[in-house]
Structures are given as C-alpha cells and as structure tokens.
Design a protein around this motif. Structure first.
Motif, PDB file in Angstrom:
ATOM      1  N   SER A 103      27.793 -34.560  28.055  1.00 24.82           N
ATOM      2  CA  SER A 103      27.829 -35.645  29.046  1.00 24.82           C
ATOM      3  C   SER A 103      29.266 -36.014  29.386  1.00 24.82           C
ATOM      4  O   SER A 103      29.586 -36.297  30.551  1.00 24.82           O
ATOM      5  CB  SER A 103      27.091 -36.875  28.504  1.00 24.82           C
ATOM      6  OG  SER A 103      25.736 -36.584  28.256  1.00 24.82           O
ATOM      7  N   GLU A 127      30.734 -33.468  31.734  1.00 30.39           N
ATOM      8  CA  GLU A 127      30.237 -33.681  33.094  1.00 30.39           C
ATOM      9  C   GLU A 127      30.997 -34.824  33.776  1.00 30.39           C
ATOM     10  O   GLU A 127      31.363 -34.731  34.953  1.00 30.39           O
ATOM     11  CB  GLU A 127      28.741 -33.984  33.063  1.00 30.39           C
ATOM     12  CG  GLU A 127      27.881 -32.772  32.699  1.00 30.39           C
ATOM     13  CD  GLU A 127      26.405 -33.127  32.607  1.00 30.39           C
ATOM     14  OE1 GLU A 127      26.019 -34.203  33.104  1.00 30.39           O
ATOM     15  OE2 GLU A 127      25.645 -32.334  32.018  1.00 30.39           O
ATOM     16  N   LYS A 155      33.564 -34.385  37.104  1.00 28.99           N
ATOM     17  CA  LYS A 155      32.958 -34.861  38.361  1.00 28.99           C
ATOM     18  C   LYS A 155      34.016 -34.926  39.460  1.00 28.99           C
ATOM     19  O   LYS A 155      35.151 -35.341  39.211  1.00 28.99           O
ATOM     20  CB  LYS A 155      32.353 -36.256  38.157  1.00 28.99           C
ATOM     21  CG  LYS A 155      30.996 -36.265  37.492  1.00 28.99           C
ATOM     22  CD  LYS A 155      30.554 -37.680  37.169  1.00 28.99           C
ATOM     23  CE  LYS A 155      30.476 -38.564  38.398  1.00 28.99           C
ATOM     24  NZ  LYS A 155      29.971 -39.927  38.054  1.00 28.99           N
ATOM     25  N   VAL A 170      26.978 -26.087  33.613  1.00 25.49           N
ATOM     26  CA  VAL A 170      26.411 -26.733  32.429  1.00 25.49           C
ATOM     27  C   VAL A 170      25.853 -25.698  31.465  1.00 25.49           C
ATOM     28  O   VAL A 170      25.984 -25.816  30.237  1.00 25.49           O
ATOM     29  CB  VAL A 170      25.312 -27.734  32.841  1.00 25.49           C
ATOM     30  CG1 VAL A 170      24.627 -28.310  31.607  1.00 25.49           C
ATOM     31  CG2 VAL A 170      25.891 -28.846  33.692  1.00 25.49           C
TER      32      VAL A 170
END
Length: 296
Positions: A213, A216, A220, A259
């Motif tokens: 997480s 990510e 971004k 991912v």
C-alpha cells in the motif's frame, strides 16, 4: 531549400516535440507503461537489500524515548530487486525466528541488532538465508509516520479491531476494522500490532500489506512531487549504505513496476517453545532453501 521541404521539416520537428512531451508525461505519471528498452535512470543489475524496522525503547516512567539505545529489529525483510525481470521479491523473517547469532549462540533474530547493530544483523541474516546482502536500510518508526503523513496517508483494509497499550514501547493502538486511509501514526500502529491469535506471523502479514500500500501511495501520479520530500523528511530516522545514485535508480524502478511485479512471502517454519528462549519461530531449512531458490 523549397517551401515544401521547409514545411516538412517543421512538421517533423513538431511531431518529434509532441512525441517527447507524450513520453515525458507517460514517464512521470504512468511509468509502468514505459517499455524496458526506453526506461532510463533505473537499476541495471539485481541487488539484495536488507530492510530493517527497529523499535524505540521508552522510559516506562516518563514515557520518553531513551536516546542512543540500539533497539531490536521489529521488521526484517530481505528483498531481491531484479531489474532484468522487472520484479521485486521480498522474504519476511519473523522477529522471533530462532537462529545462531555469531558470538551469542541460539537467540531470537531480532536481538542481533541490539547486540551488534547493523553489522551483526547483516551477518546473521546472511548466515540464515545463505544470500549475499549488497545493501541495507534501517528505519525507525518515526520515519514511517513522517513519510505516510507527507504522502497524505495510505489506504488499506484493517482486518480486525485493534486495541493495545504499552508505555515501554510508546504504543497506544486503537484501530477499527474496515477499509480506510491511515495517517502516519495509524500506519505505524498497524504494522506494530501483534496481539491477535497469529501473533508475530500476523504482524509480518500486516507489514507486507502495508509495504504494498505504501509503494502504491509513493508512486501515485498525484504524489510525484511529494515523494522526494517525504523521503527527505525521514532521512534523519534512516540509516543506509545505499549510494545516492543507486537510491534514485531504485525508486525510479519501483515507480515503473506493476502491482503484480512485487511478491512477498514469509520464512517457512513453525511455532515452538524453547526453554532458553521461550516462544520462537523455528525455521524449516528444507522449505526455505526452495523459497530462496525461487525468489532470489
């Protein structure tokens, strides 16, 4: 030169400039779409990186951290970063893993850091995994808090209500079940919590969820300019032997991975009770050889 040739030249120049703008935009905001042959500023050969998350010891009476005291390793991961195959494989090593710490005998692996700092930690992990360690990065809990807050939080699913207080460790954990965006403190509490039926293995699983997480959030498009500042704010809480050039290439490579290119697993073993060490994670050497053959 004829007018027609001049017009063609201008059109070609405009076309090249447009292509460059498109490439720059994709490279910044959709890096995973850039093919390997066009990627620049990334790693060129595989490396093994030891990632440590150390705890902070607090004074039980004052509640303040004790400075200059080398803490135990709460988080231990060995990452194989492979730019050739565009993947990152990480093996989590439970902090209660029973190992032979050079000079100290059979102990839980997390104590190696308090006994001999990063050099002894590296030696112990290399002996356990039979892998060469190229670089290390040691992170204090406050670094996680600062980076997550700078990025605007991390989104993940908290699998159960979590409540735990420990003054000696400076912990006051109060998380509710469900999807949510965690602040820096909440993210720190999430990766430190271990008081459920899975114990340390549950915490290892949560650390792996958080890392994905966090990656990510770090990559971004909206955080493209926040990420360097987040890392800068945390530098005082981080120790590493990664050269600046390698660090930049590593971060750039991480941006370009999908991912599914980041894989995690946990050192194989089972819970056991040892008279001299209490409850430990006893490694399964045969299964772990297979894990490192597949992952490294």
């Amino acid at each position: 030169m004829s007018r027609t040739r001049i017009d063609l030249f201008r059109l070609s120049a405009i076309f090249i400039i447009l292509l460059a703008i498109i490439f720059f935009y994709v490279y910044l905001f959709f890096p995973s779409l850039v093919t390997k042959s066009l990627r620049v500023g990334t790693l060129r050969k595989p490396i093994n990186l030891l990632i440590l998350g150390t705890d902070i010891t607090f004074n039980a009476e004052t509640g303040k951290p004790i400075p200059n005291l080398e803490g135990r390793a709460d988080t231990i991961l060995l990452a194989h970063i492979d730019p050739i195959n565009s993947r990152i494989n990480m093996v989590s090593i439970p902090r209660d893993t029973l190992v032979n710490i050079p000079g100290y005998g059979d102990r839980k692996i997390n104590s190696a850091n308090s006994y001999g700092g990063i050099p002894l930690m590296k030696e112990t992990v290399a002996q356990l995994t039979k892998q060469k360690i190229d670089y290390y990065i040691s992170i204090k809990p406050t670094a996680v808090t600062k980076m997550v807050d700078q990025l605007g939080g991390v989104s993940l699913y908290v699998e159960n209500d979590m409540r735990y207080v420990d003054r000696a460790q400076g912990l006051d954990i109060d998380l509710k079940k469900g999807w949510q965006k965690l602040s820096g403190k909440q993210a720190h509490d999430y990766i430190r919590y271990r008081h459920d039926y899975q114990g340390d293995i549950g915490r290892v699983n949560r650390q792996q969820i958080f890392l994905k997480s966090f990656r990510e959030a770090l990559t971004k498009p909206t955080n493209i300019f926040k990420a360097p500042l987040a890392i800068h704010l945390a530098l005082r809480e981080i120790k590493t032997n990664l050269p600046p050039a390698v660090s930049v290439r590593l971060l750039n490579m991480a941006r370009m991975l999908s991912v599914n290119s980041v894989n995690t697993t946990t050192l194989s073993g089972e819970v056991a009770n040892i008279q001299t060490a209490g409850s430990v994670w006893l490694p399964n050497d045969k299964e772990n050889i297979k894990i490192f053959e597949d992952f490294f």
